[in-house]
Design an enzyme around this catalytic site. Structure first.
Site, mmCIF file in Angstrom:
data_model
loop_
_atom_site.group_PDB
_atom_site.id
_atom_site.type_symbol
_atom_site.label_atom_id
_atom_site.label_comp_id
_atom_site.label_asym_id
_atom_site.label_seq_id
_atom_site.Cartn_x
_atom_site.Cartn_y
_atom_site.Cartn_z
ATOM 1 N N GLU A 431 41.350 18.315 62.203
ATOM 2 C CA GLU A 431 41.491 16.751 63.514
ATOM 3 C C GLU A 431 40.413 16.751 64.470
ATOM 4 O O GLU A 431 41.133 18.113 65.006
ATOM 5 C CB GLU A 431 42.598 16.796 63.149
ATOM 6 C CG GLU A 431 43.431 16.057 64.565
ATOM 7 C CD GLU A 431 44.318 15.909 65.550
ATOM 8 O OE1 GLU A 431 44.973 16.973 65.153
ATOM 9 O OE2 GLU A 431 44.660 14.998 66.463
ATOM 10 N N ASP A 506 50.989 18.543 67.602
ATOM 11 C CA ASP A 506 51.850 17.443 68.530
ATOM 12 C C ASP A 506 51.562 16.493 67.339
ATOM 13 O O ASP A 506 51.030 16.216 65.951
ATOM 14 C CB ASP A 506 50.646 16.947 70.238
ATOM 15 C CG ASP A 506 49.178 16.477 69.202
ATOM 16 O OD1 ASP A 506 49.486 16.685 68.274
ATOM 17 O OD2 ASP A 506 48.213 16.221 69.981
ATOM 18 N N ASP A 508 50.468 12.856 66.895
ATOM 19 C CA ASP A 508 49.226 12.763 66.454
ATOM 20 C C ASP A 508 48.702 13.789 65.324
ATOM 21 O O ASP A 508 48.380 13.281 64.091
ATOM 22 C CB ASP A 508 48.051 12.341 67.478
ATOM 23 C CG ASP A 508 47.607 11.443 68.909
ATOM 24 O OD1 ASP A 508 48.496 10.468 67.980
ATOM 25 O OD2 ASP A 508 47.024 11.142 69.527
#
Ligand code: 0RA
Length: 670
Positions: A431, A506, A508
């Protein structure tokens, strides 16, 4: 008890063989129950429950109680006929002891009463006995209550009559052997998910489960059977019809019975969910029962559409057109199932294809005739799917042509590895560009490839295949993995042995992880089944004391490390406190900014981007030191239900799910 194939005459010789039998199970437990970890441990409950289910299938048992006790034992109680307790005609000892202490003696004395029996587990309750430090069996039968206790599979006493009873049933309580299993901790959800599934598949049963450790309880009783099952799976979908239930029993010329039950429903989504079972075992790889169902579905729906002038002349709808938005459960009971495939979860019996096909052809035609409204919705949906599929084909051709033009070119942002042998290599789907950058610098480029993903990927749950393939990010993933997509997907062509999802810890990050998991679950489940999908575990904390840096992956570890540093420091103080000498500088003495009173600085990693390439390598990517979570679909029914809840259209059930499961999905936010 007429059959003697399991119990040969000759008491002495045979009892030696019996001993050898259970000894073998203790010596090589994995050969009998798969492994000695969490999976094997849960296999023990499964095995005992399967025996009770067999009693239910034979028509003698309606209640099963499972208790996970606080002392680590587990008990399974049923109201079946009870294991016979009388003397065994040949061996003279109690039949109960024969069943409990002889490998494969199980319920096979009396084959005729067991038309079907779970084929995959079926190692026999004696295996559970062999792998338990202690087991107590209590049988109610013939007006008496009989009991026998064992240790590591050996009887501690003869069978004792301990009371009278007018009821019948078997109660087995076992204590898994701590010298054999790596873990002794049962997981309530893992047990209850399977029991729920069994209750859906056997509508006459009521299954209770209780966890004495925290008081959690569930009762599963689904009198609607597969109809309830389909409704459960589609709980958060929007159905376009009421479920169609089809069931019939086929009897061969030799009198062998095959029971076929199928339930289906269409919803407004574009994805397909097919769950299939043979004798209550989830056939993950499908098989002849599934292919029989598919051909009947295509044929009968086409015939109906043609007969009712619902299609243009000379056109026909394909199997794929009838798959969009279909949820179905296929459950067959087969006398002698042959299991094939990589994980032995594919039905191989050739005759079942035709049996299922003819039953579904006939029963589905009836359903359609009786429900013209539903029939109309189904055909309309399939016609739309056909149109979308034509468009999708164009999109696919485009990608294929592009690939061909650019010589199977890989995505530009993929940092590939140099090794070309898939079994040695791995790809990280990372990511964010900054974490991707660190990963590229920190990796071992010989065998580690990095594919940075930017932003959120498409929620494939809500999109049709065309949309999925139009999505740049998703297409990049498919191309990098190189195993094709849709009907052409072939897990064995994957360019890497491990596919590792790496996202922040987290909100996201967990969203992205869930989206990626959905993509793999829906479109590359073969990769999951082949054990190739993993989740990287970046550390959550950095603990710094002077020049020393350590990482912790959870709160518990963090506390351990802090305690160790404090102890080391105390020890050092004690050893160097020589009178009159100035102590040398202790590296542990330098106080960090923001540190606690004793100089220990704990920082929480918020994202992968906070780590420099070396840290990322050391904590998360180095095979020597990292921990990877392997993704597996333990229970396909539950996984589908959960994905539906998390990714589906309705918000309220998703909120409820997250609230109810807050402790399990702490980091999950969707
Ligand atoms: C052997 C023979 C019969 C039943 C069983 C075993 C039996 C085993 C288990 C294990 C858990 N629950 C069970 N219930 C029954 C047939 C007995 C008969 O013919 O009456």
């Amino acid at each position: 008890m007429q059959e003697e194939e399991n119990v040969k005459p000759g008491y002495t010789a045979d009892s030696i063989k019996v001993l050898e039998g259970l000894e073998a199970v203790r010596k090589r437990p994995a050969m009998y129950i798969g492994d000695i970890g969490e999976r094997g441990l849960h296999h023990l409950v499964q095995e005992v429950v399967d025996n009770s289910i067999d009693e239910a299938l034979a028509g003698f048992c309606t209640n099963i109680h499972v208790i996970l006790h606080s002392d680590g034992s587990c008990s399974v109680k049923d109201d079946g006929r009870g294991i016979p307790t009388g003397p065994h005609p040949v061996k003279k000892i109690s039949a109960l002891e024969v069943v409990m202490c002889t490998l494969h003696a199980g319920g096979k004395f009396d084959k005729n009463t067991y038309k079907v029996s779970g084929g995959l587990h079926g190692v026999g309750v004696s295996c559970v006995n062999a792998l338990s430090s202690k087991l107590i069996v209590t049988v109610e039968r013939d007006g008496k209550i009989s009991q026998q206790e064992y240790a590591a599979g050996d009887p501690v006493s003869s069978v004792q009559v301990i009371g009278e009873s007018t009821k019948t049933g078997t109660h087995i309580r076992f204590w898994p052997d701590a010298t054999i299993f790596k873990t002794l901790e049962y997981r309530f959800l893992k047990v209850s998910d399977r029991l729920r599934e069994l209750a859906f598949l056997n509508p006459n049963l009521t299954i209770h489960i209780e966890d004495e450790r925290d008081g959690e309880k569930e009762v599963f009783a689904f009198r609607g059977g597969l109809v309830d099952f389909v409704r459960y799976i589609d709980a958060n979908a929007t159905p376009i019809m009421k479920p169609f239930m089809m069931s019939a029993t086929h009897t061969s010329e030799q009198g062998v019975e095959t029971q076929v039950e199928v339930c289906l429903q269409y919803n407004t989504s574009y994805s397909e969910t097919v769950l299939s079972y043979v004798n209550n075992i989830n056939t993950v790889e499908g098989g002849t029962h599934v292919s029989g169902f598919r051909s009947a579905l295509t044929r009968t729906l086409n015939a109906y559409a043609t007969a009712n002038n619902m299609m243009k002349k000379d056109t026909s709808l394909s199997g794929d057109d009838f798959r969009e938005g279909l949820t179905s459960v296929i459950s067959v009971k087969v006398a002698e199932p042959q299991f094939e495939g990589q994980t032995k979860t594919k039905l191989g019996n050739g005759e079942i294809d035709g049996i299922v096909r003819s039953i579904v052809n006939e029963e589905l035609a009836k359903c359609l005739d009786q429900n013209p409204g539903a029939a109309k919705h189904i055909i309309e949906k399939a016609v739309q799917a056909a149109e979308a599929r034509a468009a999708a084909r164009k999109a696919k051709d485009l990608i294929r042509r592009k690939n061909a033009l650019e010589g199977m070119s890989l995505p530009g942002k993929l940092a590939d590895c140099s090794l070309r042998t898939p079994e040695d290599t791995e790809i990280y789907l990372v990511e964010g560009d900054s974490a991707g950058g660190s990963a590229k610098q920190g990796r071992d480029r010989r065998f580690q490839a990095i594919l940075p993903l930017k932003g959120k990927i498409l929620n494939v749950h809500k999109a049709r295949l065309t949309k999925v393939l139009e999505n740049e990010e998703v297409r990049t993933i498919f191309t990098a993995i190189g195993a094709g997509f849709g009907d052409d997907f072939d897990a064995s062509k994957a360019r890497y042995g491990k596919i590792i999802l790496m996202a922040d810890a987290d909100v996201d990050g967990s969203h992205i992880r869930t989206l990626l998991l959905t993509l793999f679950f829906k479109h590359m489940s073969e990769l999951i089944n082949a054990g190739k999908l993993y989740i990287a575990q970046p550390p959550l904390y950095k603990i710094k004391k002077g020049k020393m840096e350590q990482y912790a992956y959870n709160e518990e570890e963090r506390e351990e490390i802090v305690a160790r540093i404090r102890k080391e420091k105390a020890d050092r103080k004690a050893s160097k406190a020589k009178p009159g000498e100035e102590p040398a500088e202790d590296p542990l003495d330098t106080v960090e900014e923001g540190a606690s009173a004793d100089g220990i600085l704990i920082s929480r990693f918020k994202g992968l981007g906070e780590m420099n390439p070396d840290q990322l390598w050391a904590t998360t990517m180095n095979p020597e030191t990292r921990t990877l979570l392997q993704v597996s679909i333990e229970n396909a029914a539950e996984a589908t239900h959960i994905f539906e809840t998390l990714m589906g259209e309705n918000v309220e059930p998703r909120r409820q799910f997250i609230e109810r499961n807050a402790q399990y999905v702490k980091n999950l936010d969707v």
